[in-house]
Write a protein that holds these residues in place. Structure first.
Motif, PDB file in Angstrom:
ATOM      1  N   VAL A 267       1.075   5.402   5.754  1.00 23.75           N
ATOM      2  CA  VAL A 267       2.061   4.763   4.885  1.00 23.75           C
ATOM      3  C   VAL A 267       3.286   5.668   4.730  1.00 23.75           C
ATOM      4  O   VAL A 267       3.163   6.841   4.355  1.00 23.75           O
TER       5      VAL A 267
ATOM      6  N   ALA B   3       0.884  -2.125   3.777  1.00 18.04           N
ATOM      7  CA  ALA B   3      -0.448  -1.533   3.637  1.00 18.04           C
ATOM      8  C   ALA B   3      -1.302  -2.313   2.653  1.00 18.04           C
ATOM      9  O   ALA B   3      -2.510  -2.499   2.860  1.00 18.04           O
ATOM     10  N   GLU B   4      -0.683  -2.792   1.592  1.00 17.31           N
ATOM     11  CA  GLU B   4      -1.422  -3.536   0.567  1.00 17.31           C
ATOM     12  C   GLU B   4      -1.952  -4.874   1.074  1.00 17.31           C
ATOM     13  O   GLU B   4      -2.875  -5.447   0.479  1.00 17.31           O
ATOM     14  N   LEU B   5      -1.402  -5.381   2.168  1.00 11.45           N
ATOM     15  CA  LEU B   5      -1.822  -6.673   2.722  1.00 11.45           C
ATOM     16  C   LEU B   5      -2.763  -6.536   3.906  1.00 11.45           C
ATOM     17  O   LEU B   5      -3.274  -7.543   4.401  1.00 11.45           O
TER      18      LEU B   5
ATOM     19  N   ILE C 170       6.942  -7.235   5.342  1.00 16.90           N
ATOM     20  CA  ILE C 170       5.823  -8.144   5.084  1.00 16.90           C
ATOM     21  C   ILE C 170       6.030  -9.537   5.654  1.00 16.90           C
ATOM     22  O   ILE C 170       5.079 -10.313   5.754  1.00 16.90           O
TER      23      ILE C 170
ATOM     24  N   GLN D 163       4.446   0.711   2.205  1.00 16.71           N
ATOM     25  CA  GLN D 163       3.366   0.467   1.245  1.00 16.71           C
ATOM     26  C   GLN D 163       3.098  -1.024   1.053  1.00 16.71           C
ATOM     27  O   GLN D 163       1.943  -1.450   0.954  1.00 16.71           O
ATOM     28  N   ALA D 164       4.152  -1.829   1.031  1.00 16.76           N
ATOM     29  CA  ALA D 164       3.975  -3.269   0.806  1.00 16.76           C
ATOM     30  C   ALA D 164       3.151  -3.916   1.904  1.00 16.76           C
ATOM     31  O   ALA D 164       2.397  -4.868   1.648  1.00 16.76           O
TER      32      ALA D 164
ATOM     33  N   THR E  16      -1.177 -10.178  11.105  1.00 18.62           N
ATOM     34  CA  THR E  16      -2.471  -9.528  11.300  1.00 18.62           C
ATOM     35  C   THR E  16      -3.138  -9.953  12.598  1.00 18.62           C
ATOM     36  O   THR E  16      -3.699  -9.125  13.327  1.00 18.62           O
TER      37      THR E  16
ATOM     38  N   LYS F  72      -6.329  -1.138   7.441  1.00 19.02           N
ATOM     39  CA  LYS F  72      -5.800  -0.217   6.428  1.00 19.02           C
ATOM     40  C   LYS F  72      -6.305   1.203   6.670  1.00 19.02           C
ATOM     41  O   LYS F  72      -5.594   2.193   6.431  1.00 19.02           O
TER      42      LYS F  72
ATOM     43  N   ASN G   1       7.113   5.650   2.886  1.00 18.79           N
ATOM     44  CA  ASN G   1       8.154   5.077   2.050  1.00 18.79           C
ATOM     45  C   ASN G   1       9.508   5.501   2.597  1.00 18.79           C
ATOM     46  O   ASN G   1       9.605   6.417   3.416  1.00 18.79           O
TER      47      ASN G   1
ATOM     48  N   ARG H  96      11.168  -1.933  -0.161  1.00 18.60           N
ATOM     49  CA  ARG H  96       9.971  -2.669   0.258  1.00 18.60           C
ATOM     50  C   ARG H  96       9.648  -2.454   1.734  1.00 18.60           C
ATOM     51  O   ARG H  96       8.499  -2.241   2.117  1.00 18.60           O
TER      52      ARG H  96
END
Length: 249
Positions: free
Chosen positions: A117, A104-106, A77, A101-102, A84, A112, A119, A149
């Protein structure tokens, strides 16, 4: 006239420097020649056949001369990996993102929708390239990168295994890697590890080729020549490739 001539010369020099910066190394694979292109800090590209992969396009990294990406890998992240604006600049409508995943959430909704995703320990295959997410983390009491993360990645491209460390120390999962043909290993304090710890980790998993990358730290650039000396003192058969990841430095 003199001004126009000066401008043309300046543009020619800039184009030449960019071309030199983005000149890739070639590795034969069962899918044809793989071109490995160092770009900037943690940013790099792989091209084989009609498939191009960008890793961590961030901070305005200049991919001039490299085909647009079919796949973008993001490791973490932090802004030197996940940006972006840089992703939007280089992607095409067909580009897919492989992210933890961390990240993807942003992502904004449009990106998205294009994300796969993974892990730590997960696998996917895209364009005939096997991608495995590998742990990356700090081992101290107050880690800058927590376990789970972010992702390092192992890519299998035409029978060759390539490892991207992401932001990590010389963790047990790195040292346990097997059959790595090419590794990209970070080394920058206080965020990841110093050159000695990086060399120790590399000597444990013994890639055929290793590139020190992501080596700008709080106090400037790490001593990659020392890293090379340490690795080759321990194993002269490991090829350490030093490339310019910091144009203008």
């Amino acid at each position: 006239m003199k001004f126009k001539l000066f401008t043309l010369c300046a543009l020619f020099v800039a184009a030449t420097l960019t071309a030199q910066q983005n000149k890739g190394d070639v590795l034969p694979t069962a899918k044809g020649n793989l071109t490995i292109t160092p770009v900037q800090h943690a940013s790099l590209a792989f091209t084989v056949g009609n498939t191009t992969i960008y890793a961590d396009p961030a901070g305005g990294a200049d991919f001039s001369g490299v085909k647009a990406p079919d796949i973008i890998l993001i490791t973490d992240i932090h802004g030197d990996h996940f940006d972006t604006a840089s992703i939007i600049k280089v992607k095409t409508p067909k580009t897919i993102l492989v992210v933890p995943q961390a990240v993807a959430e942003l992502l904004p909704p449009a990106l998205k929708a294009k994300a796969v995703v993974l892990n730590n320990g997960d696998h996917t295959t895209r364009a005939g390239i096997a991608i495995t997410a590998i742990p990356m983390y700090n081992m101290g009491a107050n880690p800058r990168h927590t376990k789970g993360r972010g992702n390092g990645y192992v890519l299998n491209i035409g029978g060759k295994n390539l490892y991207l460390s992401g932001d990590t120390e010389g963790i047990p999962e790195m040292k346990a890697l097997k059959n790595i043909d090419v590794a990209f290993v970070c080394m920058n304090l206080p965020y990841t590890m110093d050159v000695k710890q990086a060399a120790e980790a590399v000597l444990a998993f013994k890639p055929k080729i290793v590139y020190p990358y992501h080596y700008r730290g709080q106090n400037g650039l790490s001593d990659v020549n020392q890293f090379k000396e340490l690795v080759n003192a321990g194993d002269k058969n490991i090829e350490v490739r030093l490339r310019n990841w910091y144009p203008g430095k």
